[in-house]
Scaffold this active site. Sequence first.
Site, PDB file in Angstrom:
ATOM      1  N   ASP A   8       0.240  -1.213   0.099  1.00  0.00           N
ATOM      2  CA  ASP A   8      -0.004   0.100   0.067  1.00  0.00           C
ATOM      3  C   ASP A   8       1.514   1.719  -0.326  1.00  0.00           C
ATOM      4  OD1 ASP A   8       0.742   0.524   2.252  1.00  0.00           O
ATOM      5  OD2 ASP A   8      -0.692  -0.126   3.422  1.00  0.00           O
ATOM      6  N   HIS A   9       0.149   2.603   0.222  1.00  0.00           N
ATOM      7  CA  HIS A   9       1.081   3.564   0.410  1.00  0.00           C
ATOM      8  C   HIS A   9       2.101   3.533   0.853  1.00  0.00           C
ATOM      9  CE1 HIS A   9      -2.349   3.796   2.960  1.00  0.00           C
ATOM     10  NE2 HIS A   9      -1.254   4.797   3.697  1.00  0.00           N
ATOM     11  N   CYS A  65       3.327  -3.109   4.004  1.00  0.00           N
ATOM     12  CA  CYS A  65       2.311  -1.739   4.507  1.00  0.00           C
ATOM     13  C   CYS A  65       3.460  -0.865   4.909  1.00  0.00           C
ATOM     14  CB  CYS A  65       0.963  -2.240   4.154  1.00  0.00           C
ATOM     15  SG  CYS A  65       0.875  -3.025   6.470  1.00  0.00           S
ATOM     16  N   THR A  67       3.337  -1.099   9.100  1.00  0.00           N
ATOM     17  CA  THR A  67       3.275  -1.662  10.052  1.00  0.00           C
ATOM     18  C   THR A  67       4.235  -3.304   9.624  1.00  0.00           C
ATOM     19  OG1 THR A  67       1.045  -2.476  10.669  1.00  0.00           O
ATOM     20  CG2 THR A  67       2.238  -0.315  11.916  1.00  0.00           C
ATOM     21  N   HIS A  98      11.978 -23.156   9.315  1.00  0.00           N
ATOM     22  CA  HIS A  98      10.709 -23.876  10.381  1.00  0.00           C
ATOM     23  C   HIS A  98       9.183 -23.944   9.818  1.00  0.00           C
ATOM     24  CE1 HIS A  98      13.535 -23.742  13.791  1.00  0.00           C
ATOM     25  NE2 HIS A  98      13.485 -24.409  12.977  1.00  0.00           N
ATOM     26  N   HIS A 133       9.034 -30.056  10.568  1.00  0.00           N
ATOM     27  CA  HIS A 133       8.351 -28.675  10.254  1.00  0.00           C
ATOM     28  C   HIS A 133       6.934 -29.281   9.565  1.00  0.00           C
ATOM     29  CE1 HIS A 133      11.403 -26.782  12.512  1.00  0.00           C
ATOM     30  NE2 HIS A 133      12.293 -27.629  11.857  1.00  0.00           N
TER      31      HIS A 133
HETATM   32  C1  RB5 Z   1      -1.755   2.928   6.457  1.00  0.00           C
HETATM   33  O1  RB5 Z   1      -1.649   4.386   7.036  1.00  0.00           O
HETATM   34  C2  RB5 Z   1      -1.282   2.147   7.456  1.00  0.00           C
HETATM   35  O2  RB5 Z   1      -2.435   1.578   7.932  1.00  0.00           O
HETATM   36  C3  RB5 Z   1      -1.049   0.373   6.573  1.00  0.00           C
HETATM   37  O3  RB5 Z   1      -0.546   0.502   6.541  1.00  0.00           O
HETATM   38  C4  RB5 Z   1      -0.795  -0.165   7.618  1.00  0.00           C
HETATM   39  O4  RB5 Z   1      -0.088  -0.310   8.700  1.00  0.00           O
HETATM   40  C5  RB5 Z   1      -1.487  -1.262   8.064  1.00  0.00           C
HETATM   41  O5  RB5 Z   1      -1.415  -2.192   8.549  1.00  0.00           O
END
Ligand code: RB5
Length: 141
Positions: A8-9, A65, A67, A98, A133
């Site tokens: 994503d962005h 993404c 996080t 594993h 495993h």
């Molecule tokens: C986008 O702002 C953010 O929520 C997304 O990239 C991600 O971290 C979601 O889990």
Amino acid sequence: MKIAIGSDHGGFELKQLVMEVLRTMGHEVVNEGCLSTESVDYPDFAAKVCELVRSGNCDRGILICGTGIGMSIAANRYRDIRAALCHEPYSAGKSREHNNANVLCLGGRVVGPELALDIVRVWVQTEFAGGRHQRRLDKLS
Ligand code: RB5
């Protein structure tokens, strides 16, 4: 290896670097987007990458993404997808050895570029160990 990649962005900039490194390593990269830092929804890109891996059109997938959490939650909803969210190389290697992880998730706002690229290199180069495993993975299906 043919590797599908999506972000994503929040993961767009890191994805550009990861694609470059994968190509330098000699891998074929299938970029499923997004294509800019414009705000988008991570489940849409997880779906595209997971479908390519599940169908066998790609050997593995990488999802990025902000996080890595949203992508890992989304990816693990798909049957036969074993997505591993990794913030350091040790876990990345073990997720292959594993867990036979077929999708790597990264947090573009969590790990710096050098650490992320180390994670990617280890993850791509490590093979599944099989044996006990595989028995454990069989219990997940
Ligand atoms: C986008 O702002 C953010 O929520 C997304 O990239 C991600 O971290 C979601 O889990």
